[in-house]
Design an enzyme around this catalytic site. Structure first.
Site, short mmCIF file in Angstrom:
data_model
loop_
_atom_site.label_atom_id
_atom_site.label_comp_id
_atom_site.label_asym_id
_atom_site.label_seq_id
_atom_site.Cartn_x
_atom_site.Cartn_y
_atom_site.Cartn_z
CB CYS A 37 73.54 -4.02 16.41
SG CYS A 37 73.99 -2.28 16.63
CG HIS A 78 59.94 -1.21 30.50
ND1 HIS A 78 59.64 0.12 30.33
CD2 HIS A 78 60.96 -1.27 31.39
CE1 HIS A 78 60.41 0.85 31.10
NE2 HIS A 78 61.23 0.03 31.75
CD GLU A 125 69.17 2.25 17.73
OE1 GLU A 125 68.41 1.39 17.27
OE2 GLU A 125 70.37 2.35 17.41
#
Length: 142
Positions: A37, A78, A125
């Site tokens: 991550c 985005h 997520e």
């Protein structure tokens, strides 16, 4: 959007509104112990907001569904979350994303004359991982 069952929140209010939406964004966790991550990667985040209240506005709404979506989707979709001012000095983990969404939504709700409250923010997520954020002050209303 897929049909989803969410954890429910006990509350004393007359009305409960739930709004689902999603946004696509990238992030990274800037610590070596975050493993993979630590590298920039993206998700399609699925969000559910739970808004409650006793009074409706002049349209008969707690809050317009489209306002809720625009409030979050318009800010995060985005983007690289790490670059956004909402996450300055914070690691944009899913927990922090959920808490930040709560703060943004509740700040907006506080401006409304009917005073609705956000009692839960659910952020998925990945297909197997999600976070639920509930502000502590709302837990005492049971």
């Amino acid at each position: 959007m897929f049909q989803q069952n969410y954890p429910s929140v006990q509350h004393p209010y007359t009305f409960e509104l739930n709004k689902d939406f999603n946004f696509s964004a990238a992030h990274y966790i800037p610590n070596e112990d975050a493993g993979k991550c630590m590298r920039t990667h993206g998700h399609t985040y699925f969000v559910n907001l739970t808004i409650v209240g006793d009074k409706l506005d002049h349209n008969g709404f707690l809050v317009n569904f489209s306002e809720l979506k625009q409030l979050v989707h318009g800010q995060f979709d985005h983007y690289l979350l790490n670059d956004l001012p909402q996450f300055e000095g914070k690691s944009p983990s899913t927990e922090i994303v959920a808490q930040t969404i709560y703060e943004m939504v509740q700040t907006s709700l506080d401006q409304r004359s009917n005073q609705p409250k956000c009692v839960q923010v659910y952020v998925r997520e990945t297909p197997t991982s999600y976070v639920v954020y509930r502000p502590k002050e709302q837990r005492n209303h049971e």
